[in-house]
Design an enzyme around this catalytic site. Structure first.
Site, PDB file in Angstrom:
ATOM      1  N   HIS A 176      -7.545  -9.046  13.883  1.00  0.00           N
ATOM      2  CA  HIS A 176      -7.373  -7.233  13.164  1.00  0.00           C
ATOM      3  C   HIS A 176      -8.044  -7.870  11.671  1.00  0.00           C
ATOM      4  O   HIS A 176      -7.552  -8.712  10.864  1.00  0.00           O
ATOM      5  CB  HIS A 176      -5.745  -7.097  12.598  1.00  0.00           C
ATOM      6  N   TYR A 179       9.838  -1.112  10.136  1.00  0.00           N
ATOM      7  CA  TYR A 179       7.989  -1.386  10.429  1.00  0.00           C
ATOM      8  C   TYR A 179       7.581   0.026  11.202  1.00  0.00           C
ATOM      9  O   TYR A 179       6.707   0.495  11.012  1.00  0.00           O
ATOM     10  CB  TYR A 179       7.528  -2.395  10.586  1.00  0.00           C
ATOM     11  N   HIS A 187       1.241  -0.931   0.020  1.00  0.00           N
ATOM     12  CA  HIS A 187       0.016  -0.198  -0.047  1.00  0.00           C
ATOM     13  C   HIS A 187       0.621   2.004  -0.101  1.00  0.00           C
ATOM     14  O   HIS A 187       0.215   2.545   0.922  1.00  0.00           O
ATOM     15  CB  HIS A 187      -0.881   0.331   0.994  1.00  0.00           C
ATOM     16  N   ASP A 210      -4.329  -7.924   4.354  1.00  0.00           N
ATOM     17  CA  ASP A 210      -3.323  -8.766   4.727  1.00  0.00           C
ATOM     18  C   ASP A 210      -3.580  -9.824   5.439  1.00  0.00           C
ATOM     19  O   ASP A 210      -2.954 -10.947   5.629  1.00  0.00           O
ATOM     20  CB  ASP A 210      -2.087  -7.257   4.579  1.00  0.00           C
ATOM     21  N   ASP A 268      -0.142  -7.159  14.342  1.00  0.00           N
ATOM     22  CA  ASP A 268       0.830  -5.980  13.017  1.00  0.00           C
ATOM     23  C   ASP A 268       1.991  -5.821  14.428  1.00  0.00           C
ATOM     24  O   ASP A 268       3.679  -5.570  13.831  1.00  0.00           O
ATOM     25  CB  ASP A 268       0.223  -4.924  12.681  1.00  0.00           C
ATOM     26  N   HIS A 326       3.661 -10.737  10.916  1.00  0.00           N
ATOM     27  CA  HIS A 326       4.439 -10.274   9.755  1.00  0.00           C
ATOM     28  C   HIS A 326       5.674 -10.231  10.161  1.00  0.00           C
ATOM     29  O   HIS A 326       6.341 -10.352  11.276  1.00  0.00           O
ATOM     30  CB  HIS A 326       4.377  -8.917   9.293  1.00  0.00           C
ATOM     31  N   HIS A 360      -3.012  -1.156  15.085  1.00  0.00           N
ATOM     32  CA  HIS A 360      -3.121   0.228  14.687  1.00  0.00           C
ATOM     33  C   HIS A 360      -4.543   0.471  13.795  1.00  0.00           C
ATOM     34  O   HIS A 360      -4.529   2.004  13.295  1.00  0.00           O
ATOM     35  CB  HIS A 360      -1.568   0.656  13.872  1.00  0.00           C
ATOM     36  N   GLU A 375      -7.399  -5.250   8.273  1.00  0.00           N
ATOM     37  CA  GLU A 375      -7.143  -5.407   7.386  1.00  0.00           C
ATOM     38  C   GLU A 375      -6.640  -6.585   6.431  1.00  0.00           C
ATOM     39  O   GLU A 375      -6.334  -7.966   6.869  1.00  0.00           O
ATOM     40  CB  GLU A 375      -5.802  -4.758   7.348  1.00  0.00           C
TER      41      GLU A 375
END
Ligand code: FEO
Length: 405
Positions: A78, A196, A24, A82, A164, A229, A145, A80
């Protein structure tokens, strides 16, 4: 792909994305991984999914361990994409599974999927899911986040699934920190953590400190942190927690990032005497040309250094576009605990340096004034002034840095 047992009956079933270079808009020269975890307990439980393009990989991984239709619980830490965009694929195998998610997470999923056919249990901090021998404790971490974010602590395994937080964008065949350090290096891992943090978590430093304190108050034992990740922290999970506290407390090196762009090389010419002035004041300096550097790399270099000088030529009485774009990104990340100043060349009216200071004043940064401007091209006298500007800026950065030692 091979599944990896990270704790007794808890398996990494994620995917490695070796090829992603634009996450992104954030450059990922080392790719990334989408980590998710399967608990093979009395109640088979999947924690998180993966990016949609990799759903077949996580499903194949799950199939190595069980029939996916046997998944009874799906924990979504989460939403998001991904991590959550494969939910419908997973639920097509296990339509009767219950999804454990925060209330805000559920509202977000309602906007992405037809959720009417799925069973949900919304959870909050303190709620526990028993899967047999394991108890999964949910810990909400709103705005770390995203508003929906939470972590899952598996008490009997002393394992924190941290989504994350504590992650890094590294595609590697190593799943654990000690393996990675052995075949790559500690410095590479640390750089990825800072990269990150700077690009994703910088705005949330105060929240990070509060949430870490809350977790510490719970008195829970953690001997492994498994983010969504990158590599899993098993060698020294306490070190990554301390690293996050340091980053949240504004720790930086006594160095200066000179971040600039240029039209006809005049602003670029200014960087050389400025750099000499900084160096002669005993401060290390890195010069970064924006047109040759991805913004996320420039953001990381900004965050690693105690001071930053922004260089911009004037174009149409305002900032050069690439510099304006960088400052827009920076402002959104709500940086703190850094000294900033500006310099640049102009042809007739000027305006870039003035606009840069207007932007600085909207941020919570220590502003060094006045800036340094040069008409058309630096003269011998201008070069001396640039050198002195660099020295004075470095003195200010040294004074300010003492507060953080
Ligand atoms: Fe890796 Fe916020 O998603």
């Amino acid at each position: 792909m091979k599944t990896i047992e990270i704790k007794t009956d808890i398996f990494w079933v994620g995917a490695i994305d070796w090829a992603v270079r634009d996450f992104h808009g954030y450059v990922t020269p080392n790719g990334t991984t989408y980590n998710n975890y399967l608990i093979m307990d009395e109640q088979i439980t999947l924690l998180d999914t993966v990016k949609y393009d990799f759903s077949h990989i996580t499903i194949d991984n799950i199939k190595q361990l069980t029939d996916p239709s046997k998944i009874l619980n799906l924990v979504i830490n989460h939403i998001e994409p991904d991590h959550a965009s494969s939910i419908d694929k997973i639920m097509s195998f296990a339509p009767d599974a219950t999804i454990y998610i925060t209330e805000k997470g559920k509202k977000g999923l309602d906007r992405h999927f037809d959720t009417s056919k799925w069973k949900f249990k919304t959870v909050k901090t303190g709620d526990i899911l028993n899967t047999g021998k394991y108890n999964l404790h949910f810990i909400e971490t709103p705005m770390l986040h995203w508003p929906d974010s939470m972590m899952t602590y598996i008490k009997e395994a002393k394992l924190l699934i941290s989504q994350d937080a504590f992650g890094q964008h590294i595609a590697t065949s190593s799943r654990f920190d000690d393996e990675f350090i052995e075949c790559a290096s500690h410095a590479e891992l640390e750089d990825s953590v800072v990269d990150y943090y700077a690009n994703i978590l910088m705005p949330f430093g105060e929240l990070i400190k509060t949430k870490i304190a809350d977790i510490q108050k719970l008195g829970i034992e953690i001997d492994m942190i498994a983010p969504d990740h990158g590599i899993i922290w098993r060698k020294a999970p306490g070190e990554i927690i301390q690293k996050y506290l340091d980053l949240a407390n504004g720790k930086a090196s006594l160095s200066i990032a000179v971040i600039y762009d240029t039209m006809w090389h005049s602003t670029e010419l200014m960087t050389l005497p400025i750099m000499h002035g900084i160096k002669d004041e005993g401060v290390d300096c890195k010069v970064i040309k924006l047109r040759a550097t991805p913004i996320s790399v420039a953001i990381k270099e900004f965050w690693k250094s105690r001071g930053c000088l922004i260089g911009s030529p004037t174009l149409n009485n305002i900032l050069y576009p690439s510099v304006a774009e960088f400052l827009t990104h920076l402002k959104g990340l709500r940086p703190k605990n850094r000294v900033i100043g500006a310099f640049g060349s102009y042809g007739w009216g000027g305006g870039a340096v003035k606009e840069a200071y207007e932007e600085f004043k909207k941020m919570k940064l220590e502003v060094f004034e006045p800036g340094m401007q040069v008409l058309y091209k630096p003269s011998v006298e201008d070069n001396k002034n640039c050198y002195n500007f660099g020295r004075e800026f470095a003195k200010k950065v040294k004074e300010y840095h003492v507060k953080f030692i």
